[in-house]
Design a protein around this motif. Structure first.
Motif, PDB file in Angstrom:
ATOM      1  N   GLU A   1       0.849  -1.196   0.000  1.00  0.00           N
ATOM      2  CA  GLU A   1       0.000   0.000   0.000  1.00  0.00           C
ATOM      3  C   GLU A   1       0.884   1.246   0.000  1.00  0.00           C
ATOM      4  O   GLU A   1       1.782   1.378   0.833  1.00  0.00           O
ATOM      5  CB  GLU A   1      -0.891   0.010   1.256  1.00  0.00           C
ATOM      6  CG  GLU A   1      -1.899  -1.126   1.321  1.00  0.00           C
ATOM      7  CD  GLU A   1      -3.043  -0.992   0.328  1.00  0.00           C
ATOM      8  OE1 GLU A   1      -3.269   0.119  -0.195  1.00  0.00           O
ATOM      9  OE2 GLU A   1      -3.693  -2.009   0.057  1.00  0.00           O
ATOM     10  N   TYR A   2       0.653   2.124  -0.951  1.00  0.00           N
ATOM     11  CA  TYR A   2       1.363   3.398  -1.013  1.00  0.00           C
ATOM     12  C   TYR A   2       0.314   4.500  -0.983  1.00  0.00           C
ATOM     13  O   TYR A   2      -0.522   4.596  -1.891  1.00  0.00           O
ATOM     14  CB  TYR A   2       2.197   3.506  -2.291  1.00  0.00           C
ATOM     15  CG  TYR A   2       3.304   2.481  -2.365  1.00  0.00           C
ATOM     16  CD1 TYR A   2       4.505   2.697  -1.699  1.00  0.00           C
ATOM     17  CD2 TYR A   2       3.136   1.302  -3.080  1.00  0.00           C
ATOM     18  CE1 TYR A   2       5.523   1.769  -1.751  1.00  0.00           C
ATOM     19  CE2 TYR A   2       4.146   0.360  -3.133  1.00  0.00           C
ATOM     20  CZ  TYR A   2       5.342   0.603  -2.477  1.00  0.00           C
ATOM     21  OH  TYR A   2       6.333  -0.329  -2.530  1.00  0.00           O
ATOM     22  N   GLN A   3       0.380   5.328   0.035  1.00  0.00           N
ATOM     23  CA  GLN A   3      -0.626   6.369   0.219  1.00  0.00           C
ATOM     24  C   GLN A   3      -0.664   7.289  -1.003  1.00  0.00           C
ATOM     25  O   GLN A   3       0.366   7.799  -1.450  1.00  0.00           O
ATOM     26  CB  GLN A   3      -0.301   7.175   1.473  1.00  0.00           C
ATOM     27  CG  GLN A   3      -1.499   7.909   2.016  1.00  0.00           C
ATOM     28  CD  GLN A   3      -1.254   8.386   3.436  1.00  0.00           C
ATOM     29  OE1 GLN A   3      -0.136   8.356   3.930  1.00  0.00           O
ATOM     30  NE2 GLN A   3      -2.303   8.819   4.089  1.00  0.00           N
ATOM     31  N   GLY A   4      -1.860   7.515  -1.537  1.00  0.00           N
ATOM     32  CA  GLY A   4      -2.037   8.413  -2.673  1.00  0.00           C
ATOM     33  C   GLY A   4      -1.846   7.737  -4.015  1.00  0.00           C
ATOM     34  O   GLY A   4      -2.058   8.344  -5.050  1.00  0.00           O
ATOM     35  N   HIS A   5      -1.387   6.498  -4.013  1.00  0.00           N
ATOM     36  CA  HIS A   5      -1.170   5.793  -5.283  1.00  0.00           C
ATOM     37  C   HIS A   5      -2.159   4.652  -5.415  1.00  0.00           C
ATOM     38  O   HIS A   5      -1.987   3.579  -4.842  1.00  0.00           O
ATOM     39  CB  HIS A   5       0.260   5.259  -5.360  1.00  0.00           C
ATOM     40  CG  HIS A   5       1.264   6.339  -5.499  1.00  0.00           C
ATOM     41  ND1 HIS A   5       1.536   6.959  -6.698  1.00  0.00           N
ATOM     42  CD2 HIS A   5       2.035   6.948  -4.567  1.00  0.00           C
ATOM     43  CE1 HIS A   5       2.452   7.891  -6.504  1.00  0.00           C
ATOM     44  NE2 HIS A   5       2.767   7.904  -5.227  1.00  0.00           N
ATOM     45  N   LYS A   6      -3.212   4.928  -6.148  1.00  0.00           N
ATOM     46  CA  LYS A   6      -4.212   3.917  -6.483  1.00  0.00           C
ATOM     47  C   LYS A   6      -4.497   4.092  -7.982  1.00  0.00           C
ATOM     48  O   LYS A   6      -4.401   5.201  -8.508  1.00  0.00           O
ATOM     49  CB  LYS A   6      -5.507   4.146  -5.694  1.00  0.00           C
ATOM     50  CG  LYS A   6      -5.310   4.120  -4.192  1.00  0.00           C
ATOM     51  CD  LYS A   6      -5.779   2.822  -3.615  1.00  0.00           C
ATOM     52  CE  LYS A   6      -5.777   2.913  -2.105  1.00  0.00           C
ATOM     53  NZ  LYS A   6      -4.985   1.894  -1.489  1.00  0.00           N
TER      54      LYS A   6
ATOM     55  N   CYS B   1      -4.558   8.257  -8.978  1.00  0.00           N
ATOM     56  CA  CYS B   1      -3.230   8.785  -9.309  1.00  0.00           C
ATOM     57  C   CYS B   1      -3.070   8.693 -10.829  1.00  0.00           C
ATOM     58  O   CYS B   1      -3.281   7.628 -11.404  1.00  0.00           O
ATOM     59  CB  CYS B   1      -2.144   7.977  -8.608  1.00  0.00           C
ATOM     60  SG  CYS B   1      -0.480   8.350  -9.189  1.00  0.00           S
TER      61      CYS B   1
END
Ligand SMILES: [Zn+2]
Length: 71
Positions: free
Chosen positions: A43-48, A52
């Motif tokens: 999970e990378y915050q802001g990267h979906k 993004c």
């Protein structure tokens, strides 16, 4: 972040002795086998892929490639 342990096994099919400017060298030909391993979703915050721009573009590219591959 979880670290996935991936094991590779290298194998040699052919060993060839070569002359390289008067010196003896060996050429190895073979391949690599990777044992199956569990995929860990990161999970990378802001990267979906839906919010993004860069992730959305990558997702579309992969989806297109996979769709074409399975036609
Ligand atoms: Zn992203």
């Amino acid at each position: 972040m979880n670290k996935t342990n991936v094991n590779h096994t290298f194998f040699i099919d052919k060993i060839e002795k070569l002359d390289f400017c008067g010196k003896e060298i060996y050429s190895l030909k073979g391949g690599r086998y990777t044992q199956p391993y569990d995929i860990v979703k990161l999970e990378y915050q802001g990267h979906k892929h839906f919010d993004c721009v860069s992730c959305k573009s990558n997702y579309a590219t992969v989806l297109k490639d996979v769709t074409n591959y399975h036609k």
